[in-house]
Design a protein around this motif. Sequence first.
Motif, PDB file in Angstrom:
ATOM      1  N   THR A   1       0.803  -1.231   0.000  1.00 48.77           N
ATOM      2  CA  THR A   1       0.000   0.000   0.000  1.00 48.77           C
ATOM      3  C   THR A   1       0.833   1.278   0.000  1.00 48.77           C
ATOM      4  O   THR A   1       0.269   2.369  -0.039  1.00 48.77           O
ATOM      5  CB  THR A   1      -0.905   0.020   1.243  1.00 48.77           C
ATOM      6  OG1 THR A   1      -0.090  -0.133   2.421  1.00 48.77           O
ATOM      7  CG2 THR A   1      -1.939  -1.100   1.198  1.00 48.77           C
ATOM      8  N   LYS A   2       2.163   1.171   0.015  1.00 48.62           N
ATOM      9  CA  LYS A   2       3.001   2.346   0.199  1.00 48.62           C
ATOM     10  C   LYS A   2       4.098   2.381  -0.868  1.00 48.62           C
ATOM     11  O   LYS A   2       4.812   1.402  -1.070  1.00 48.62           O
ATOM     12  CB  LYS A   2       3.640   2.305   1.593  1.00 48.62           C
ATOM     13  CG  LYS A   2       4.581   3.463   1.919  1.00 48.62           C
ATOM     14  CD  LYS A   2       5.211   3.250   3.298  1.00 48.62           C
ATOM     15  CE  LYS A   2       6.177   4.354   3.688  1.00 48.62           C
ATOM     16  NZ  LYS A   2       6.815   4.081   5.000  1.00 48.62           N
ATOM     17  N   TRP A   3       4.244   3.541  -1.521  1.00 53.27           N
ATOM     18  CA  TRP A   3       5.344   3.723  -2.461  1.00 53.27           C
ATOM     19  C   TRP A   3       6.614   4.113  -1.695  1.00 53.27           C
ATOM     20  O   TRP A   3       6.594   5.039  -0.885  1.00 53.27           O
ATOM     21  CB  TRP A   3       5.023   4.811  -3.476  1.00 53.27           C
ATOM     22  CG  TRP A   3       4.077   4.381  -4.548  1.00 53.27           C
ATOM     23  CD1 TRP A   3       2.756   4.679  -4.646  1.00 53.27           C
ATOM     24  CD2 TRP A   3       4.384   3.552  -5.675  1.00 53.27           C
ATOM     25  NE1 TRP A   3       2.206   4.104  -5.768  1.00 53.27           N
ATOM     26  CE2 TRP A   3       3.181   3.406  -6.427  1.00 53.27           C
ATOM     27  CE3 TRP A   3       5.537   2.934  -6.151  1.00 53.27           C
ATOM     28  CZ2 TRP A   3       3.124   2.661  -7.598  1.00 53.27           C
ATOM     29  CZ3 TRP A   3       5.479   2.190  -7.312  1.00 53.27           C
ATOM     30  CH2 TRP A   3       4.289   2.050  -8.030  1.00 53.27           C
TER      31      TRP A   3
ATOM     32  N   LEU B   1       5.852  -0.293  -4.974  1.00 50.80           N
ATOM     33  CA  LEU B   1       4.667  -0.321  -4.116  1.00 50.80           C
ATOM     34  C   LEU B   1       4.848  -1.499  -3.174  1.00 50.80           C
ATOM     35  O   LEU B   1       4.851  -2.655  -3.593  1.00 50.80           O
ATOM     36  CB  LEU B   1       3.392  -0.474  -4.944  1.00 50.80           C
ATOM     37  CG  LEU B   1       2.089  -0.337  -4.151  1.00 50.80           C
ATOM     38  CD1 LEU B   1       1.917   1.076  -3.598  1.00 50.80           C
ATOM     39  CD2 LEU B   1       0.878  -0.722  -5.007  1.00 50.80           C
ATOM     40  N   THR B   2       5.015  -1.199  -1.895  1.00 50.39           N
ATOM     41  CA  THR B   2       5.476  -2.199  -0.944  1.00 50.39           C
ATOM     42  C   THR B   2       4.705  -2.088   0.365  1.00 50.39           C
ATOM     43  O   THR B   2       3.645  -1.463   0.431  1.00 50.39           O
ATOM     44  CB  THR B   2       7.001  -2.048  -0.745  1.00 50.39           C
ATOM     45  OG1 THR B   2       7.483  -3.118   0.064  1.00 50.39           O
ATOM     46  CG2 THR B   2       7.370  -0.716  -0.120  1.00 50.39           C
ATOM     47  N   GLU B   3       5.249  -2.693   1.414  1.00 51.24           N
ATOM     48  CA  GLU B   3       4.580  -2.695   2.715  1.00 51.24           C
ATOM     49  C   GLU B   3       4.802  -1.385   3.455  1.00 51.24           C
ATOM     50  O   GLU B   3       5.812  -0.706   3.265  1.00 51.24           O
ATOM     51  CB  GLU B   3       5.098  -3.861   3.557  1.00 51.24           C
ATOM     52  CG  GLU B   3       4.805  -5.231   2.966  1.00 51.24           C
ATOM     53  CD  GLU B   3       5.448  -6.324   3.793  1.00 51.24           C
ATOM     54  OE1 GLU B   3       4.861  -6.691   4.831  1.00 51.24           O
ATOM     55  OE2 GLU B   3       6.524  -6.808   3.390  1.00 51.24           O
ATOM     56  N   GLU B   4       3.879  -1.076   4.355  1.00 46.83           N
ATOM     57  CA  GLU B   4       3.930   0.181   5.109  1.00 46.83           C
ATOM     58  C   GLU B   4       5.178   0.294   5.972  1.00 46.83           C
ATOM     59  O   GLU B   4       5.659   1.393   6.237  1.00 46.83           O
ATOM     60  CB  GLU B   4       2.678   0.316   5.994  1.00 46.83           C
ATOM     61  CG  GLU B   4       1.405   0.608   5.228  1.00 46.83           C
ATOM     62  CD  GLU B   4       1.386   2.003   4.626  1.00 46.83           C
ATOM     63  OE1 GLU B   4       1.937   2.937   5.258  1.00 46.83           O
ATOM     64  OE2 GLU B   4       0.835   2.166   3.527  1.00 46.83           O
ATOM     65  N   LYS B   5       5.734  -0.815   6.406  1.00 43.89           N
ATOM     66  CA  LYS B   5       6.888  -0.774   7.311  1.00 43.89           C
ATOM     67  C   LYS B   5       8.158  -0.278   6.620  1.00 43.89           C
ATOM     68  O   LYS B   5       9.102   0.174   7.284  1.00 43.89           O
ATOM     69  CB  LYS B   5       7.165  -2.167   7.886  1.00 43.89           C
ATOM     70  CG  LYS B   5       7.631  -3.166   6.836  1.00 43.89           C
ATOM     71  CD  LYS B   5       7.968  -4.522   7.439  1.00 43.89           C
ATOM     72  CE  LYS B   5       8.507  -5.468   6.364  1.00 43.89           C
ATOM     73  NZ  LYS B   5       8.905  -6.779   6.919  1.00 43.89           N
TER      74      LYS B   5
END
Length: 377
Positions: A5-7, A158-162
Amino acid sequence: MGRYTKWVSTWGTATSISDRREAVYAKDLTIRYPIRLCFDGSKIRVRFSNLTGTEDVKIEKAFADNVQLKQRGQTPITIPAGKEITTDEIDFDAKAGQTVNISFYLKECTQMNAGTLVTGPLSGGTYAYGNFAEAEEFPEDFCRPTSWYYFLNTVDILTEEKNRALCCYGDSITAQDWPDYLQKELDQRGIKDIAVIRRAVCGTRILRQYDCITYQAYGLKGETRFPIETNIAGLEAVIIQHGINDIIHPVGVEVNKFRPMTDMPTFDDLKGGVEMLYLEHCKRNGLKAYSGTLLPIYGWRTYEKFRDDLRNEFNEWLRTSKGFDGCIDFDKAVRDAAMPEKFAEGFDSGDHLHPSKDAYRAMAKAAADFVENNMKK
């Protein structure tokens, strides 16, 4: 919502002005850069930069491995003069540790102004005469390696929020090996949620820039560079190791007409420049700012005690200023214990300014220790 959900930027370099040689145009040329991905993800996008170009650049075709890159659904991709563009996002099964080849073909006569010299164990590319953007391998007779990065600026996942990005900002010392060694060191320590993004230009200064073609490749001044080069998806913090060229470049017009002594900064000039140009920007944008001390210069061709005194005064401020969120003491990591104005044995590349490979590893270890203590979640 899915898992990704995070670029976050997984790789990046600065955009500067390529060395002003006799030939400044290329035609019928393919360039390929292997990019190591730091994270798992489901999409990627690529930023191309023609920030320092004075003519539009047309990329006839570009690929991430075998997936074509487009701009607003179209090819060729055009990068206007003085601008940066981001390609359309593409579906991509990204895996941490995977290497993706970003390949692009320049069919027409192309101004090669926008380029940056970078070295390190994770850096470097290949160019070939002809159209080989879709080829699995370049023909050996028509290709050569290059350490110059033209137009390719950033790769996002586009990857994980962490996951997050850490910017290494500086000059030739940062354009060389230690950021790559830092990425490898973090991987070895199991810190897998940080991508090291290098934004460094050989010869660049905080306060000034050169407009003559002799030194144009030394890049844009800090006031111009910093807001552009901290445009990094998922950026959390910046390591700022910058300022040595402000100190060592001025020699007087009787020696070099492009390097007047009026360019020589005071301590207050350097401090004020960092505070106004770098720290205020970080504060406004919610970024942590980590200082990196300047390395020894004893024996460098413009060495004078007054320059080293300024370096030491500036370093002491970098170590103690409350404006930073911490300091990585690169100077302490590479200097000689008995004679701290010079490099430790084996840590001088030979020019008394740039570190050796072992010194770059020591810098990376010092940075990794700091990151592990201050950024590890």
